[in-house]
Design a protein around this motif. Structure first.
Motif, PDB file in Angstrom:
ATOM      1  N   GLY A 128      34.735  38.962  36.170  1.00  0.00           N
ATOM      2  CA  GLY A 128      33.517  38.611  35.604  1.00  0.00           C
ATOM      3  C   GLY A 128      32.371  39.308  36.744  1.00  0.00           C
ATOM      4  N   GLY A 129      31.229  39.249  36.074  1.00  0.00           N
ATOM      5  CA  GLY A 129      30.018  39.884  36.821  1.00  0.00           C
ATOM      6  C   GLY A 129      29.948  39.108  38.109  1.00  0.00           C
ATOM      7  N   GLY A 130      29.157  40.023  38.949  1.00  0.00           N
ATOM      8  CA  GLY A 130      28.706  39.739  39.961  1.00  0.00           C
ATOM      9  C   GLY A 130      27.788  38.462  40.031  1.00  0.00           C
ATOM     10  N   TYR A 131      28.007  37.634  40.920  1.00  0.00           N
ATOM     11  CA  TYR A 131      27.208  36.405  40.914  1.00  0.00           C
ATOM     12  C   TYR A 131      27.418  35.302  39.677  1.00  0.00           C
ATOM     13  N   HIS A 132      28.647  35.466  39.091  1.00  0.00           N
ATOM     14  CA  HIS A 132      28.888  34.429  38.153  1.00  0.00           C
ATOM     15  C   HIS A 132      29.741  33.387  38.414  1.00  0.00           C
ATOM     16  N   GLY A 133      29.865  33.622  39.785  1.00  0.00           N
ATOM     17  CA  GLY A 133      30.674  32.108  40.196  1.00  0.00           C
ATOM     18  C   GLY A 133      32.162  32.318  40.686  1.00  0.00           C
ATOM     19  N   LYS A 134      32.811  33.536  40.824  1.00  0.00           N
ATOM     20  CA  LYS A 134      34.065  34.052  41.030  1.00  0.00           C
ATOM     21  C   LYS A 134      34.435  33.416  42.479  1.00  0.00           C
ATOM     22  N   SER A 135      33.784  33.750  43.449  1.00  0.00           N
ATOM     23  CA  SER A 135      34.175  33.453  44.940  1.00  0.00           C
ATOM     24  C   SER A 135      33.878  32.023  44.924  1.00  0.00           C
TER      25      SER A 135
ATOM     26  N   LEU B 237      45.467  33.509  48.074  1.00  0.00           N
ATOM     27  CA  LEU B 237      44.135  33.382  47.503  1.00  0.00           C
ATOM     28  C   LEU B 237      43.629  34.523  48.172  1.00  0.00           C
ATOM     29  N   LEU B 238      43.211  35.438  47.184  1.00  0.00           N
ATOM     30  CA  LEU B 238      42.407  36.688  47.780  1.00  0.00           C
ATOM     31  C   LEU B 238      41.247  36.874  46.991  1.00  0.00           C
ATOM     32  N   ASP B 239      40.083  37.445  47.759  1.00  0.00           N
ATOM     33  CA  ASP B 239      38.586  37.844  47.175  1.00  0.00           C
ATOM     34  C   ASP B 239      38.421  39.002  47.742  1.00  0.00           C
ATOM     35  N   GLU B 240      38.118  39.847  46.570  1.00  0.00           N
ATOM     36  CA  GLU B 240      37.959  41.380  46.852  1.00  0.00           C
ATOM     37  C   GLU B 240      36.586  41.511  47.779  1.00  0.00           C
ATOM     38  N   ASP B 241      35.812  40.262  48.103  1.00  0.00           N
ATOM     39  CA  ASP B 241      34.769  40.484  48.847  1.00  0.00           C
ATOM     40  C   ASP B 241      35.250  40.503  50.365  1.00  0.00           C
ATOM     41  N   THR B 242      36.241  39.839  50.689  1.00  0.00           N
ATOM     42  CA  THR B 242      36.790  39.694  52.031  1.00  0.00           C
ATOM     43  C   THR B 242      38.151  40.479  52.294  1.00  0.00           C
TER      44      THR B 242
ATOM     45  N   VAL C 289      56.153  33.662  45.055  1.00  0.00           N
ATOM     46  CA  VAL C 289      54.709  33.341  45.532  1.00  0.00           C
ATOM     47  C   VAL C 289      53.658  33.748  44.560  1.00  0.00           C
ATOM     48  N   SER C 290      53.015  32.800  44.060  1.00  0.00           N
ATOM     49  CA  SER C 290      51.740  33.075  43.172  1.00  0.00           C
ATOM     50  C   SER C 290      50.502  33.969  43.866  1.00  0.00           C
ATOM     51  N   THR C 291      49.818  34.353  43.095  1.00  0.00           N
ATOM     52  CA  THR C 291      48.478  34.886  43.868  1.00  0.00           C
ATOM     53  C   THR C 291      47.315  34.513  42.765  1.00  0.00           C
ATOM     54  N   VAL C 292      46.105  34.314  43.441  1.00  0.00           N
ATOM     55  CA  VAL C 292      44.997  34.335  42.429  1.00  0.00           C
ATOM     56  C   VAL C 292      43.920  35.125  43.409  1.00  0.00           C
ATOM     57  N   LEU C 293      43.468  36.027  42.233  1.00  0.00           N
ATOM     58  CA  LEU C 293      42.780  37.081  42.835  1.00  0.00           C
ATOM     59  C   LEU C 293      41.627  37.467  42.454  1.00  0.00           C
ATOM     60  N   VAL C 294      40.458  37.370  43.025  1.00  0.00           N
ATOM     61  CA  VAL C 294      39.165  37.635  42.519  1.00  0.00           C
ATOM     62  C   VAL C 294      38.856  39.262  42.576  1.00  0.00           C
ATOM     63  N   VAL C 295      38.826  39.686  41.394  1.00  0.00           N
ATOM     64  CA  VAL C 295      38.541  41.166  41.145  1.00  0.00           C
ATOM     65  C   VAL C 295      37.430  41.435  40.293  1.00  0.00           C
ATOM     66  N   GLY C 296      36.264  41.984  40.832  1.00  0.00           N
ATOM     67  CA  GLY C 296      35.406  42.345  39.750  1.00  0.00           C
ATOM     68  C   GLY C 296      35.128  44.036  39.691  1.00  0.00           C
ATOM     69  N   GLY C 297      35.949  44.489  40.180  1.00  0.00           N
ATOM     70  CA  GLY C 297      35.791  46.108  40.412  1.00  0.00           C
ATOM     71  C   GLY C 297      36.832  46.684  39.795  1.00  0.00           C
TER      72      GLY C 297
ATOM     73  N   VAL D  51      44.257  36.023  33.265  1.00  0.00           N
ATOM     74  CA  VAL D  51      42.920  36.739  33.324  1.00  0.00           C
ATOM     75  C   VAL D  51      41.854  35.632  32.870  1.00  0.00           C
ATOM     76  N   LEU D  52      41.219  35.038  34.054  1.00  0.00           N
ATOM     77  CA  LEU D  52      39.942  34.192  33.930  1.00  0.00           C
ATOM     78  C   LEU D  52      38.928  34.725  34.050  1.00  0.00           C
ATOM     79  N   MET D  53      37.973  34.685  33.229  1.00  0.00           N
ATOM     80  CA  MET D  53      36.594  35.405  33.222  1.00  0.00           C
ATOM     81  C   MET D  53      35.400  34.547  33.649  1.00  0.00           C
ATOM     82  N   MET D  54      34.748  34.604  34.597  1.00  0.00           N
ATOM     83  CA  MET D  54      33.656  33.663  34.962  1.00  0.00           C
ATOM     84  C   MET D  54      32.521  34.270  34.102  1.00  0.00           C
ATOM     85  N   ASP D  55      31.864  33.658  33.426  1.00  0.00           N
ATOM     86  CA  ASP D  55      30.497  33.751  32.625  1.00  0.00           C
ATOM     87  C   ASP D  55      29.284  32.819  32.718  1.00  0.00           C
TER      88      ASP D  55
END
Ligand code: ADP
Ligand code: MG
Length: 562
Positions: A247-254, A341-346, A385-393, A404-408
């Motif tokens: 999802g786009g930046g600032y749409h609530g992924k993190s 649980l991974l976030d591209e931000d970190t 082992v499962s993974t939940v991953l935030v990727v915007g890029g 794939v879950l899209m935050m809108d």
């Protein structure tokens, strides 16, 4: 009571150490007052006392472990509120007049501030014995002991408790625990109830953001569960496997990911995350450059280091972004993590991805890192082992995702089909790296010599706030352990590490075994950490073996067997 009164009369106006005469217990009409520790002067850390009443609650309110934890949590919040109402507070020098109980935040954790036994209920408090300068203020102490403390002790009696509210609290915890226990059966890594409020008020407040958009549940991932007390609830089920949050930046992924991180804990009513429930072995993974690493097998991710440095027993005093992230994953797996649980931000970019152009310029023989994208499926298929991953890029991840879950605009939508179609339309230019299997996870065995809680011959273990522990002559930095939520947990980790160094670290048990034993011990509460009658056992909260191991892994003197 009379004995206490006469002691106060006798020591009034005397120099502060006269307070030592209070040590012991005093019987009041409906409670006992215990003085466990008496502070040496009005500025020293406060005295430690307990208020104990006879058990008077209906048995079903504390019949199970979960209910006992919930009832204790209910009472500690009640006492903390009452302290604000009935305690006059500061009266004299230093800590004089202050009364304190270890109050929780938004989470409901097993803690030691309230003890519930078969025949008693006890509150553990800290209290500043009042003084003017270094002179005992007997009158002020009398007011504290004979007015304030009885009004607090009274709140431990069932007749003064809103039993309906207490029951609701225990039922909430029971439902949350039940739902967490059902996740594997449902094939889920996490569940987020419809209408949950995920964002927090601010970076420094864990309360819900007022006016937030409540969570909507996309039809395709809707799961309905029957809870023992609340009945049926509907929510977004995050399936096992590899899940992307795009999802786009600032749409609530993190924000969504952070809620999942906290879903290992139970939350109070009104928090908004009451039914955001995550697998109890979910671990937030992030880059942590600068951390120390002790003989971790990071070879699934890192190989061919310059000058042939080994990565099967990789050690460094100062890891890079990517090696630290690799070590964090392997250490989590070593202790039984089931969801990452991974976030591209970190995360370190070069740990997440290496695209085709980079593969062409920097040939594999010159690149030690195998990016996570080439390992994430193996983790699930080989190790479940499962993974939940935030990727915007990075759309290359579409290839390896199950969901794939899209935050809108803060609304999650399922975009798996579209993502897979796009992946098919543009064949991947990059080549998979790092071989076809992940490999075994080995367990490391810590050596006693590397874990020393003493300094100058004396045990010196002290937690500072949430993120730092002084352990002997070492400082343990926990600032990147993002699933720690309560400073009482940090205190517990310090004490548990000291305990482990005495009883568990023997050069035979692995870190995983130690972490598991520590979890088992906590099943019966953390009172075993009180080593002397002078040590207040009232400000600890439970921690997972995973966080304990994380602290151990960050102890810079840690040594493990070859
Ligand atoms: P992203 O990771 O997609 O860039 P964040 O999760 O950081 O976005 O969210 C951006 C901002 O939106 C944050 O300030 C967050 O508090 C806010 N926010 C997130 N979810 C909601 C929501 N459901 N309702 C209102 N505000 C939200
Ligand atoms: Mg973000």
């Amino acid at each position: 009571m009379q004995a206490l009164k006469s002691i106060l009369k006798r020591i009034d106006g005397k120099s502060y150490p006269a307070y030592k005469d209070l040590r012991g217990s005093f019987r009041f009409p409906f409670f006992f007052l215990y003085f466990d520790h008496i502070q040496g002067d009005p500025f020293a850390s406060p005295s430690r006392i307990r208020l104990r009443v006879a058990q008077s609650f209906p048995k079903e309110l504390y019949a199970t472990r979960d209910r006992k934890v919930a009832l204790a949590d209910f009472l500690v919040r009640r006492i903390a509120r009452a302290i604000g109402e009935v305690v006059r507070g500061r009266r004299g020098t230093g800590q004089s007049g202050l009364v304190y109980i270890d109050a929780p935040g938004q989470q409901i954790l097993p803690r030691t501030a309230i003890a519930i036994g078969e025949d008693f209920v006890e509150a553990r408090l800290s209290l500043g014995l009042p003084a003017s300068g270094r002179k005992v203020l007997g009158r002020e102490a009398e007011e504290m002991f004979f007015q304030e403390l009885p009004s607090l002790a009274r709140l431990l009696l069932a007749e003064n408790v809103d039993l309906r509210a207490a029951r609701k609290h225990t039922e909430l915890v029971e439902d949350q625990e039940y739902l967490r226990s059902q996740l594997p059966k449902l094939g889920l890594a996490a569940f987020l109830a419809e209408g949950s409020i995920l964002p927090r008020e601010s970076g420094v407040s864990d309360r819900p953001l007022p006016g937030a958009v409540p969570l909507e549940v996309p039809r395709e991932l809707a799961v309905s569960v029957e809870l023992p007390n609340r009945g049926r609830i509907v929510g977004l089920g995050i399936p096992l496997g590899v899940t992307l949050i795009v999802g786009g930046g600032y749409h609530g992924k993190s924000t969504l990911l952070r809620a999942l991180e906290r879903g290992i804990y139970n939350h109070i009513a009104g928090d908004g995350r009451e039914f955001v429930i995550t697998d109890p072995k979910a671990v937030k993974i992030r880059a942590e450059d600068g951390r120390r690493v002790e003989k971790v097998d990071i070879s699934p991710f890192i190989n061919n280091l310059p000058f042939g440095k080994s990565t099967e027993q990789f050690s460094t005093e100062q890891a890079s972004g990517s090696t630290s992230e690799a070590a964090n994953i392997i250490e989590a797996l070593e202790c039984g993590a089931k969801v990452l649980l991974l976030d591209e931000d970190t995360s370190a970019t070069n740990f997440m991805i290496r695209d085709s152009r980079m593969q062409e310029l920097v040939v594999k023989e010159k690149e030690p890192i195998t990016p996570f994208i080439d390992k994430v499926r193996q983790l699930y298929e080989e190790h479940q082992v499962s993974t939940v991953l935030v990727v915007g890029g990075c759309g290359d991840y579409f290839q390896v995702a199950d969901t794939v879950l899209m935050m809108d605009e803060y609304r999650p939508k399922v975009a798996t089909r579209e993502a897979k179609a796009i992946a098919a339309k543009y064949p991947l230019a990059r080549k998979p790296e790092g071989g076809t299997c992940f490999g075994a996870i080995s367990e490391r065995v810590p050596l006693p010599a590397g874990i020393d809680p003493t300094r100058g011959g004396k045990v010196k273990v002290k937690a500072r706030r949430l993120d730092e522990i002084q352990f002997g002559s070492q400082e343990i930095d926990l600032s990147r352990i993002e699933q720690l939520v309560d400073p009482s947990q940090t205190r517990a980790i310090g004490a548990l590490l000291a305990y482990a160094s005495r009883k568990l670290v023997d050069g035979r048990r692995s870190i995983r075994q130690i972490a598991e034993e520590i979890e088992k011990l906590q099943q019966n509460g953390l009172d075993f950490l009180a080593r002397s009658p002078g040590e207040h056992p009232g400000d600890y909260a439970a921690v997972r073996g995973l966080e304990l191991a994380a602290a151990l892994n960050r102890l810079r003197t840690l040594k493990v067997k070859e």
